[in-house]
Design an enzyme around this catalytic site. Structure first.
Site, PDB file in Angstrom:
ATOM      1  N   HIS A 307       0.823  -1.225   0.000  1.00 54.18           N
ATOM      2  CA  HIS A 307       0.000   0.000   0.000  1.00 54.18           C
ATOM      3  C   HIS A 307       0.855   1.273   0.000  1.00 54.18           C
ATOM      4  O   HIS A 307       0.335   2.360  -0.256  1.00 54.18           O
ATOM      5  CB  HIS A 307      -0.913   0.031   1.230  1.00 54.18           C
ATOM      6  CG  HIS A 307      -2.000  -0.988   1.202  1.00 54.18           C
ATOM      7  ND1 HIS A 307      -2.890  -1.112   0.156  1.00 54.18           N
ATOM      8  CD2 HIS A 307      -2.359  -1.945   2.105  1.00 54.18           C
ATOM      9  CE1 HIS A 307      -3.744  -2.103   0.403  1.00 54.18           C
ATOM     10  NE2 HIS A 307      -3.433  -2.622   1.577  1.00 54.18           N
ATOM     11  N   ASP A 343      -2.821 -10.576  -2.357  1.00 54.25           N
ATOM     12  CA  ASP A 343      -3.396 -10.029  -1.112  1.00 54.25           C
ATOM     13  C   ASP A 343      -4.852  -9.645  -1.377  1.00 54.25           C
ATOM     14  O   ASP A 343      -5.198  -9.205  -2.475  1.00 54.25           O
ATOM     15  CB  ASP A 343      -2.604  -8.803  -0.678  1.00 54.25           C
ATOM     16  CG  ASP A 343      -2.963  -8.318   0.716  1.00 54.25           C
ATOM     17  OD1 ASP A 343      -2.183  -8.554   1.645  1.00 54.25           O
ATOM     18  OD2 ASP A 343      -4.024  -7.679   0.857  1.00 54.25           O
ATOM     19  N   HIS A 345      -6.465  -7.180  -0.431  1.00 51.11           N
ATOM     20  CA  HIS A 345      -6.580  -5.743  -0.692  1.00 51.11           C
ATOM     21  C   HIS A 345      -5.730  -5.363  -1.897  1.00 51.11           C
ATOM     22  O   HIS A 345      -4.636  -5.889  -2.082  1.00 51.11           O
ATOM     23  CB  HIS A 345      -6.124  -4.935   0.531  1.00 51.11           C
ATOM     24  CG  HIS A 345      -6.849  -5.265   1.786  1.00 51.11           C
ATOM     25  ND1 HIS A 345      -6.366  -6.154   2.718  1.00 51.11           N
ATOM     26  CD2 HIS A 345      -8.038  -4.824   2.258  1.00 51.11           C
ATOM     27  CE1 HIS A 345      -7.219  -6.249   3.730  1.00 51.11           C
ATOM     28  NE2 HIS A 345      -8.247  -5.457   3.474  1.00 51.11           N
ATOM     29  N   ASP A 434      -4.430 -12.742   3.570  1.00 48.71           N
ATOM     30  CA  ASP A 434      -5.678 -12.308   4.182  1.00 48.71           C
ATOM     31  C   ASP A 434      -6.903 -12.661   3.348  1.00 48.71           C
ATOM     32  O   ASP A 434      -8.030 -12.339   3.740  1.00 48.71           O
ATOM     33  CB  ASP A 434      -5.657 -10.806   4.494  1.00 48.71           C
ATOM     34  CG  ASP A 434      -5.050  -9.982   3.384  1.00 48.71           C
ATOM     35  OD1 ASP A 434      -4.734 -10.543   2.319  1.00 48.71           O
ATOM     36  OD2 ASP A 434      -4.862  -8.768   3.576  1.00 48.71           O
TER      37      ASP A 434
END
Length: 580
Positions: A307, A343, A345, A434
Site C-alpha cells: 500500500h 493479497d 486488498h 488475508d
C-alpha cells in the site's frame, strides 16, 4: 492471549447519578412538602447536594397555612423542614448519609483477546467465539501444528522428525543447484503499536512468530531453507521507489515514542529500522535469486509494503518491499519483472509506482466490490498509463467469500496467458494471506492448498526465479499454514494434481469476463479464452432464467379436474376461461 479488566460504575438502590436526578426523585416523595416548597427550592442553585451536610434549603414556618403544618408533622418520614431544623443530628451519624450519597461499586468484567484472530471474548469462555482457538493456545510456540482446541503443547501433526531426517540429504543434494532462501530478522518484531486501544492491532509481531514457529516445527527453517542475513536498505535504493520527503517522514518516527501516518498505520521508535531491514532483505533476496545464488526465496518480513506509494505510507505499510525488490532485480540484470499480488486488498502503492513502466507487469487479484472495499482502487479499467497500458491487470472480485476455484480459474484464463506472453525474467509474489479462510479482515475462503497451487503455477515462469514477499494476513493459523504450504512448493514438493475443469462461481466468471474484455485490447492472446467463456456465461444465464421461470410457474391443476366437478376452476387456473 491478552487479558483486560473493564470497570463498570454502578449506583446502589437505583439512585440517580447526578444532582438534578437526585432532586427529581426526592421532591416527589412527599406530596405536601412539594406543594409548599417547590417554587422556592427550584430557584436555588446547589440547594441539595450529595449528603445531608450540604442541604441549604430555607423553609419558613410562618408562611405555611396551619393545616399544612399539621399534616407535615404527622408522618414519621422526615420532611425537608425536619432535615433543616435537625442538621446536627445528621452530622453525628455518618451511616444515615448512605441514602443521600450514592455508593459507587466497581464491577470487574474480565475479557481476553484471542491470540489467533485478536477477537474479544469474556473470561469464562475457554475457546474463542469467532475462530475456536483455545484461550491458552500454543500457536506462537508450535505454529499451526499446535492444537486449536487444547492448551499449550498438543500437536495436530508431527512432521518435524521426518523432515529433520531428510534435511541433511536434501541440503547436500541442493547445494550444487542452489536452494530456497528465507529472509527473517527478529528485529522486525520490535515494530508494534505502542498506544493501547480497545482492540489489538491486526498487524502485530505475532504474525511473523507464528510463521517462524510453524517452519521450525516442520523442520523447514532452520533446516531445509538457507537463511540470508539482513541489512538495512540505503537511502539511495529507497529513492528509486519513494520521494525523499517520504523517506525522511518514516525516519522521523525513530525519534518519536508513538506516531501514526494514518488512523490505522502506526509507528514506534523501532519502526523505521524494521522497515529498512524488511526492504533490505527483499532487495538482497531478489539480487541473490536472479544471480543464481539461490533457486527461489521467501521474505518473511514486516511491516508490509504494497500500500506504500511514491509519497505516502498507508494501510499498515511504510516502504514498498515488492517495488524495492523488483528494481533490485533489474539492477542485477532482469529486463522484465512480473509482480503478482494475491493479497485480498489491492496493492495501490505498487500500481502507482509502476503505472507508467512497461518493464514491470503488475497483476492483482483482490476484493473490490465497486470501490467499497479498502483501499477502493483496482478496478478492471485501471490498466496503466502513458504508453504502459496493459501492464497493469486488475482482477477485482465483486464480493467476499471468494475461494480456490475462482482464484485458480482467474490464473488459468487471465494471469498465466498474459504472464507467458510477457515472458518475465524474474517473478515476485506479493503474498498477502488475508484472502485465506478464517481471516477476520479478508473474509474470503482460499485454502493453503489453493495458495500452494497458485505458487506452483507461477514457479513455471522465469525459469523458476521466484521471490515470495509476505504482505497481509491476520489469522495466525491461516497465515502460518498458508505460508508453510507455499514454502513447501518452493522446496520442490508436489502441490497435488493439476486442476482441470475448474468451475468458478457465477460472480467469479463474470469478473474474469470483464477483465478479459478490457485486457484483450492489449493482449490479443486472450481473444480465444474470452469467446469460450462468453458461451459459458450464456449457459449460466439460460440456467438462471429457467430457475426463475420454474419459481414463477403458476399452480397447475390435475388433468382430471378438466372433466369433473372442478371443470370451471380448472379452466380459470389454466387461463382458458375469461370473464367478460
Amino acid at each position: 492471549m491478552v487479558s483486560e479488566t473493564i470497570q463498570v460504575s454502578c449506583v446502589t438502590n437505583g439512585e440517580a447519578k447526578n444532582n438534578q436526578g437526585f432532586k427529581r426523585k426526592h421532591f416527589g416523595s412527599d406530596e405536601h412538602t412539594t406543594a409548599c416548597c417547590h417554587d422556592r427550592v427550584s430557584d436555588e442553585k446547589g440547594d441539595i447536594g450529595t449528603s445531608g451536610r450540604d442541604i441549604t434549603v430555607n423553609i419558613n414556618d410562618d408562611t405555611q397555612p396551619d393545616g399544612v403544618s399539621k399534616r407535615v408533622r404527622q408522618p414519621k418520614e422526615l420532611t425537608f423542614q425536619d432535615m433543616y431544623n435537625n442538621q446536627d443530628a445528621f452530622d453525628d451519624d455518618d451511616e444515615d448519609d448512605s441514602d443521600w450519597e450514592p455508593l459507587q461499586k466497581h464491577i470487574e468484567i474480565s475479557k481476553w483477546f484471542c491470540t489467533n484472530c485478536t477477537m474479544v471474548n469474556l473470561d469464562d469462555v475457554v475457546h474463542c467465539d469467532i475462530c475456536g482457538e483455545h484461550k491458552e493456545s500454543g500457536i506462537l510456540r508450535h505454529g499451526f501444528y499446535a492444537s486449536p482446541s487444547s492448551p499449550e503443547v498438543d500437536l495436530i501433526q508431527v512432521e518435524s522428525e521426518d523432515r529433520r531426517r531428510g534435511s541433511d540429504l536434501h541440503l547436500k543434494a541442493s547445494a550444487s543447484s542452489c536452494s530456497t532462501a528465507v529472509g527473517f530478522d527478529e528485529r522486525m518484531l520490535l515494530h508494534s503499536e505502542v498506544e493501547r486501544k480497545s482492540h489489538p492491532h491486526p498487524e502485530r509481531p505475532d504474525r511473523l512468530q507464528a510463521i517462524a514457529a510453524s517452519l521450525s516445527a516442520a523442520g523447514i527453517f532452520p533446516g531445509e531453507c538457507c537463511p540470508i542475513s539482513a541489512r538495512e536498505i540505503t537511502q539511495e535504493e529507497l529513492q528509486r521507489v519513494h520521494t525523499l520527503e517520504h523517506i525522511e517522514a518514516v525516519e522521523l518516527t525513530s525519534q518519536i515514542f508513538s506516531s501514526y501516518f494514518t488512523a490505522d498505520t502506526y509507528a514506534n521508535e523501532h519502526s523505521a529500522h524494521a522497515a529498512r531491514l524488511a526492504a533490505g532483505l527483499c532487495a538482497d533476496l531478489a539480487s541473490a535469486i536472479f544471480s543464481g545464488r539461490f533457486k527461489n526465496g521467501f521474505a518473511l518480513v514486516r511491516p508490509p509494503g504494497h500500500h506504500a506509494g511514491v509519497t505516502q505510507a498507508m494501510g499498515f505499510c511504510l516502504h514498498n518491499n515488492a517495488a524495492v525488490a523488483a528494481l533490485a532485480a533489474q539492477v542485477a540484470g532482469a529486463k522484465k519483472v512480473l509482480i503478482v499480488d494475491w493479497d485480498v486488498h489491492h496493492g495501490n502503492g505498487t500500481q502507482e509506482i509502476f503505472d507508467q513502466n512497461k518493464s514491470v507487469l503488475y497483476v492483482s487479484l483482490h476484493r473490490h466490490e465497486g470501490g467499497r472495499f479498502y483501499p477502493g482502487t483496482g478496478a478492471a479499467s485501471e490498466v496503466g498509463s502513458k504508453g504502459a497500458e496493459g501492464y497493469c491487470v486488475n482482477i477485482p472480485w465483486s464480493r467476499g467469500g471468494v475461494g480456490d476455484n475462482d482464484y485458480i480459474f482467474a490464473f488459468q484464463h487471465v494471469v498465466l496467458p498474459i504472464a507467458f506472453k510477457f515472458a518475465p525474467d524474474f517473478t515476485i509474489i506479493s503474498a498477502g494471506f488475508d484472502a485465506a479462510r478464517g481471516d477476520p479482515l479478508g473474509c474470503c475462503d482460499v485454502t493453503p492448498a489453493g495458495y500452494a497451487q497458485m505458487a506452483h503455477m507461477l514457479s513455471t515462469l522465469s525459469c523458476g526465479k521466484l521471490l515470495v514477499i509476505l504482505e497481509g494476513g491476520y489469522n495466525l493459523r491461516s497465515i502460518s499454514s498458508s505460508a508453510t504450504a507455499v514454502i513447501k512448493v518452493l522446496l520442490g514438493e508436489n502441490s497435488g494434481c493439476e486442476p482441470v475443469n475448474i468451475v468458478p462461481s457465477k460472480s467469479g466468471l463474470h469478473t474474469v469476463l470483464e477483465v478479459l474484455k478490457i485486457q484483450m485490447k492489449y493482449w490479443p492472446t486472450l481473444n480465444s479464452s474470452f469467446e469460450k467463456l462468453q458461451s459459458q456465461w450464456g449457459m449460466y444465464c439460460m440456467e438462471s432464467k429457467k430457475k426463475q421461470l420454474k419459481r414463477r410457474r403458476p399452480f397447475e391443476p390435475p388433468l382430471c379436474w378438466r372433466w369433473g366437478r372442478k371443470q370451471l376452476l380448472y379452466h380459470i387456473l389454466t387461463g382458458h376461461f375469461y370473464l367478460k
